[in-house]
Design a protein around this motif. Structure first.
Motif, PDB file in Angstrom:
ATOM      1  N   HIS A  47       0.857  -1.183   0.000  1.00  0.00           N
ATOM      2  CA  HIS A  47       0.000   0.000   0.000  1.00  0.00           C
ATOM      3  C   HIS A  47       0.893   1.232   0.000  1.00  0.00           C
ATOM      4  O   HIS A  47       1.940   1.257   0.658  1.00  0.00           O
ATOM      5  N   ILE A  48       0.507   2.265  -0.707  1.00  0.00           N
ATOM      6  CA  ILE A  48       1.269   3.515  -0.774  1.00  0.00           C
ATOM      7  C   ILE A  48       0.384   4.643  -0.266  1.00  0.00           C
ATOM      8  O   ILE A  48      -0.750   4.810  -0.735  1.00  0.00           O
ATOM      9  N   LYS A  49       0.894   5.401   0.699  1.00  0.00           N
ATOM     10  CA  LYS A  49       0.147   6.494   1.307  1.00  0.00           C
ATOM     11  C   LYS A  49       0.967   7.774   1.252  1.00  0.00           C
ATOM     12  O   LYS A  49       2.168   7.769   1.503  1.00  0.00           O
ATOM     13  N   ALA A  50       0.313   8.871   0.935  1.00  0.00           N
ATOM     14  CA  ALA A  50       0.958  10.185   0.945  1.00  0.00           C
ATOM     15  C   ALA A  50       0.807  10.801   2.329  1.00  0.00           C
ATOM     16  O   ALA A  50      -0.284  10.818   2.899  1.00  0.00           O
ATOM     17  N   VAL A  51       1.919  11.303   2.878  1.00  0.00           N
ATOM     18  CA  VAL A  51       1.936  11.882   4.226  1.00  0.00           C
ATOM     19  C   VAL A  51       2.733  13.184   4.187  1.00  0.00           C
ATOM     20  O   VAL A  51       3.475  13.453   3.233  1.00  0.00           O
ATOM     21  N   PRO A  52       2.616  14.022   5.224  1.00  0.00           N
ATOM     22  CA  PRO A  52       3.433  15.241   5.300  1.00  0.00           C
ATOM     23  C   PRO A  52       4.927  14.917   5.436  1.00  0.00           C
ATOM     24  O   PRO A  52       5.312  13.830   5.860  1.00  0.00           O
ATOM     25  N   LYS A  53       5.753  15.873   5.103  1.00  0.00           N
ATOM     26  CA  LYS A  53       7.201  15.691   5.144  1.00  0.00           C
ATOM     27  C   LYS A  53       7.706  15.352   6.539  1.00  0.00           C
ATOM     28  O   LYS A  53       8.697  14.642   6.701  1.00  0.00           O
ATOM     29  N   LEU A  54       7.030  15.879   7.572  1.00  0.00           N
ATOM     30  CA  LEU A  54       7.479  15.647   8.934  1.00  0.00           C
ATOM     31  C   LEU A  54       7.534  14.161   9.270  1.00  0.00           C
ATOM     32  O   LEU A  54       8.420  13.709   9.997  1.00  0.00           O
ATOM     33  N   ILE A  55       6.615  13.386   8.716  1.00  0.00           N
ATOM     34  CA  ILE A  55       6.539  11.960   9.037  1.00  0.00           C
ATOM     35  C   ILE A  55       7.750  11.207   8.505  1.00  0.00           C
ATOM     36  O   ILE A  55       8.229  10.254   9.116  1.00  0.00           O
ATOM     37  N   ILE A  56       8.263  11.619   7.354  1.00  0.00           N
ATOM     38  CA  ILE A  56       9.389  10.902   6.737  1.00  0.00           C
ATOM     39  C   ILE A  56      10.662  11.744   6.790  1.00  0.00           C
ATOM     40  O   ILE A  56      11.525  11.643   5.919  1.00  0.00           O
TER      41      ILE A  56
END
Length: 434
Positions: free
Chosen positions: A401-410
């Protein structure tokens, strides 16, 4: 000595008489060497040298070069003449240690490797930074050796005249072997008692077993550390690799081990329900994850300044926030989307090798999330990579599964990708598999 005697002696020697002597080779003539205050000028000199080189403007590789080429040379003349107090040497060590880790005034940074490791020789896992106390002892020993092996020096003659026969005996004893009878491996008791006080001499003469004990051969250091610094690579990359091998990069598992809980706390929340409530600043949106996931993989890419290659990174974590593997790689790819998909393929392969059955990729690209969930035909340049990922899925029964998240998470993977965008690197670190 009276002023008249001083004046007469100056006239006889043909030198100028001055009221207060200055310095010679950086050593103050009035320095007595027994007090901490006598070395304050040396501390100030080292500190002032660092003020001109702001730590934040230099990489750690640059700071290491400055330490070895400049800082360690400042106290050479002083340490060659006086035995510095322990407090002075410890303070100098502290200044250098803080500088290498990049401390700002009033703001300390976390030390991820101890000082003993940094000061070990390079072939023994260290960086070769010298401890000031050991440097002081070595320089004084060098002066002693010089006196013992050069009887015609003015300094040697002066010491002989002042200290007498005791110094003559020291002239004949320049190494431990001179105190041992080579025929029967026993101490020369008379020589030992003349050189040392009673307590020290008794301790030496009691060490009879050490003379006859078999001498173990030196343990050869691992070839890894010898070969690492021989690589013809930029110092930044060598230093980064050294930190990676020592687990000295500020990734979550290292920070948690040091007692600094970071992003892993977010992974621990709600993992039993299959949800990960990620709440970065200025957002309250909860990201829903499938129940069956075993692994979270943070992926990121950063373009190089010339836009001709991409630095990529992926970090795989389980439900407890523990890092299972970390990858960092430089790709000769200009397109950011292709770099992301290539990174997903590499991370998927690593997950399948570890026997993972369900993983979620976190990325900042909403377009990539839509491309993965869509059944439409992809661009011709991306289609082969997507087919590789589908093949890994079918062969290993891997759910992706691919999820888009804010930069802070990664943020962790972005930091590694930034390093890879500056120098060519291909590193993969694997922890204990699940």
């Amino acid at each position: 000595m009276t002023d008249l005697d001083k004046s007469n002696l100056a006239n006889f020697l043909g030198v100028k008489l001055v009221p207060s002597p200055g310095k010679y080779l950086g050593v103050t003539f009035k320095l007595r060497g027994g007090r901490t205050a006598d070395f304050q000028d040396l501390l100030d000199k080292v500190s002032n040298k660092l003020q001109g080189w702001k730590a934040k403007l230099l990489s750690q590789a640059g700071r290491l070069t400055l330490i070895n080429s400049v800082l360690n040379s400042i106290p050479i003349y002083t340490f060659s003449v006086f035995k510095a107090p322990h407090s002075i040497c410890n303070k100098l060590d502290s200044i250098v240690n803080a500088f290498w880790w990049g401390h700002d005034p009033g703001h300390k940074k976390l030390h991820l490797t101890n000082w003993d490791t940094l000061t070990s020789p390079r072939q023994e896992r260290g960086l070769g930074i010298r401890k000031f106390k050991l440097m002081n002892i070595a320089l004084l020993a060098k002066q002693y050796w010089r006196i013992c092996n050069n009887p015609n020096l003015l300094l040697t003659k002066t010491l002989k005249a002042k200290l007498g026969a005791h110094t003559l005996l020291h002239n004949q004893v320049t190494k431990v072997a001179d105190l041992i009878n080579q025929a029967d491996a026993t101490w020369k008791a008379d020589t030992v008692r003349q050189l040392y006080d009673k307590n020290t001499a008794d301790l030496i003469l009691d060490q009879t077993q050490a003379l006859n004990a078999p001498r173990p051969g030196p343990i050869p250091p691992p070839k890894l550390w010898k070969n690492l610094w021989k690589l013809k690579l930029p110092n930044k990359l060598l230093t980064f690799t050294w930190k990676l091998l020592h687990h000295a990069l500020p990734v979550t598992d290292v920070l948690n081990h040091k007692g600094h809980s970071m992003c892993s706390n977010m992974y621990k929340q709600g993992h039993q329900q299959g949800n990960m409530p990620l709440h970065p600043p200025r957002t309250r949106k909860q990201i829903q994850f499938p129940q069956e996931w075993q692994l979270i993989i943070l992926i990121a890419n950063v373009a190089a300044k010339n836009k001709q290659w991409q630095g990529t990174a992926f970090i795989g974590k389980n439900r407890q926030g523990e890092v299972l593997f970390v990858g960092c790689k430089t790709l000769r790819i200009a397109a950011g989307t292709m770099a992301k998909i290539t990174t997903i393929r590499d991370a998927s392969l690593q997950a399948s090798i570890l026997g993972i059955r369900g993983c979620i990729f976190l990325t900042t690209s909403k377009g990539l999330e839509g491309m993965w969930s869509s059944n439409k035909q992809h661009h011709w340049s991306l289609q082969p990579i997507f087919e590789d990922i589908r093949c890994i899925q079918q062969h290993s029964s891997l759910q992706i599964h691919i999820k888009a998240v804010p930069k802070l998470i990664i943020a962790e993977s972005i930091s590694l990708a930034s390093q890879a965008s500056q120098h060519f690197v291909n590193v993969l670190h694997i922890s204990t598999p699940v």
